[in-house]
Design a protein around this motif. Structure first.
Motif, PDB file in Angstrom:
ATOM      1  N   VAL A  65       0.956  -1.399   0.033  1.00 22.98           N
ATOM      2  CA  VAL A  65       0.056  -0.211   0.060  1.00 22.98           C
ATOM      3  C   VAL A  65       0.813   1.337   0.040  1.00 22.98           C
ATOM      4  CG1 VAL A  65      -1.743   1.615   1.482  1.00 22.98           C
ATOM      5  CG2 VAL A  65      -1.872  -1.143   1.005  1.00 22.98           C
ATOM      6  N   ARG A  66       1.995   1.245   0.740  1.00 23.44           N
ATOM      7  CA  ARG A  66       2.762   2.364   1.026  1.00 23.44           C
ATOM      8  C   ARG A  66       3.706   2.441  -0.214  1.00 23.44           C
ATOM      9  NH1 ARG A  66       6.573   1.518   5.865  1.00 23.44           N
ATOM     10  NH2 ARG A  66       7.056  -0.320   4.870  1.00 23.44           N
ATOM     11  N   LEU A  67       3.871   1.487  -1.023  1.00 24.36           N
ATOM     12  CA  LEU A  67       4.580   1.595  -2.464  1.00 24.36           C
ATOM     13  C   LEU A  67       3.810   2.106  -3.537  1.00 24.36           C
ATOM     14  CD1 LEU A  67       6.897   1.204  -4.289  1.00 24.36           C
ATOM     15  CD2 LEU A  67       6.098  -1.114  -4.662  1.00 24.36           C
ATOM     16  N   GLN A  68       2.377   1.740  -3.571  1.00 24.75           N
ATOM     17  CA  GLN A  68       1.433   2.308  -4.417  1.00 24.75           C
ATOM     18  C   GLN A  68       1.081   4.000  -3.934  1.00 24.75           C
ATOM     19  OE1 GLN A  68      -2.108  -0.009  -3.909  1.00 24.75           O
ATOM     20  NE2 GLN A  68      -1.174  -1.841  -4.712  1.00 24.75           N
ATOM     21  N   SER A  69       1.054   4.116  -2.925  1.00 24.36           N
ATOM     22  CA  SER A  69       1.072   5.499  -2.527  1.00 24.36           C
ATOM     23  C   SER A  69       2.119   6.488  -3.021  1.00 24.36           C
ATOM     24  CB  SER A  69       0.744   5.926  -0.883  1.00 24.36           C
ATOM     25  OG  SER A  69      -0.367   5.064  -0.542  1.00 24.36           O
ATOM     26  N   ALA A  70       3.248   5.762  -2.715  1.00 25.54           N
ATOM     27  CA  ALA A  70       4.508   6.495  -3.044  1.00 25.54           C
ATOM     28  C   ALA A  70       4.657   6.917  -4.690  1.00 25.54           C
ATOM     29  CB  ALA A  70       5.782   5.754  -2.897  1.00 25.54           C
ATOM     30  N   GLU A  71       4.144   5.786  -5.520  1.00 28.88           N
ATOM     31  CA  GLU A  71       4.324   5.790  -7.004  1.00 28.88           C
ATOM     32  C   GLU A  71       3.120   6.881  -7.189  1.00 28.88           C
ATOM     33  OE1 GLU A  71       3.183   2.012  -7.993  1.00 28.88           O
ATOM     34  OE2 GLU A  71       5.346   1.263  -8.055  1.00 28.88           O
ATOM     35  N   ARG A  72       1.840   6.909  -6.618  1.00 28.25           N
ATOM     36  CA  ARG A  72       0.868   8.028  -6.831  1.00 28.25           C
ATOM     37  C   ARG A  72       1.505   9.287  -6.670  1.00 28.25           C
ATOM     38  NH1 ARG A  72      -3.232   9.986  -3.558  1.00 28.25           N
ATOM     39  NH2 ARG A  72      -2.815   8.373  -2.189  1.00 28.25           N
TER      40      ARG A  72
END
Length: 236
Positions: A65-72
């Motif tokens: 989830v953190r990685l997806q947020s970081a990519e966003r």
């Protein structure tokens, strides 16, 4: 691993990772041929402390989830950076149209006969519509002749008899972008970068005695909601 431990592990995994309710876990047990159990039995399974493997899977889900947020946030950062680049101050060349010039051969022993010419000032009817105030326009006086001395310049003529032109740079013009928009783009870049750092900082996921999940850094709203939901699930 005993048969009961296997059922407990599956129940905890399906509950915390797949968000299944006790009734849904009971139905899955039946569908997969594990057995027919009451909802109270399933609740007892869920009261057991999660196994290390399940905690690791929850941590992995948290990291994803953190990685997806970081990519966003990276995409939003790049969008803001693109906006800022479009507003960047640049020196724009200032050009003008001028007659193409040639020079009389310096080895020539006498002046060169040539049609007389004159400059066409702004406002003159013979000035082309495309000409700006800075452009230098000339016209030839075909009924008049002049003598161009050796080494001196003269305007070249095109095939139709009019003056031939070229362009030259006469200076630089400083672009003046919207300063408020530039400041807004910079602020957005800084905000997105901070948010990206927040979600990428590795934190330790802990389960306290009350079944709540604790973490040490601030997360974006979407990630926070997921972690809080998991924390509620851990409560007996």
């Amino acid at each position: 691993m005993s048969t009961r431990e296997r059922r407990v592990t599956l129940a905890l995994k399906w509950h915390h990772l797949d968000n299944l309710s006790p009734a849904e876990i009971r139905d899955r047990f039946e569908e997969e041929g594990i057995g027919d159990y009451t909802k109270s039995t399933i609740r007892d399974y869920l009261n057991d402390k999660p196994k290390e493997a399940i905690i690791e899977q929850i941590e992995k889900k948290h990291a994803d989830v953190r990685l997806q947020s970081a990519e966003r946030y990276e995409r939003l950062y790049q969008d803001a950076r693109h906006d800022l680049e479009e507003l960047a101050v640049e020196d724009e060349p200032v050009r003008r149209v001028v007659p193409k010039m040639d020079y009389v051969d310096t080895d020539r022993e006498s002046p060169m006969p040539y049609p007389a010419w004159e400059f066409v000032e702004p406002g003159d009817d013979d000035r082309p519509e495309w000409a700006t105030e800075r452009d230098v326009i000339v016209r030839f006086l075909d009924d008049e002749r002049t003598q161009v001395m050796p080494g001196n310049p003269y305007p070249k003529r095109s095939i139709d008899g009019t003056a031939a032109y070229t362009t030259e740079m006469v200076g630089l013009r400083r672009d003046q972008p919207d300063l408020q928009k530039r400041q807004s783009a910079r602020r957005e870049m800084a905000t997105r970068q901070d948010q990206k750092v927040d979600v990428l900082v590795a934190d330790e996921l802990n389960i306290n005695h009350d079944g709540e999940i604790e973490h040490d850094v601030g997360l974006d709203e979407a990630t926070q909601e997921i972690i809080e939901d998991l924390g509620e699930d851990f409560k007996a």
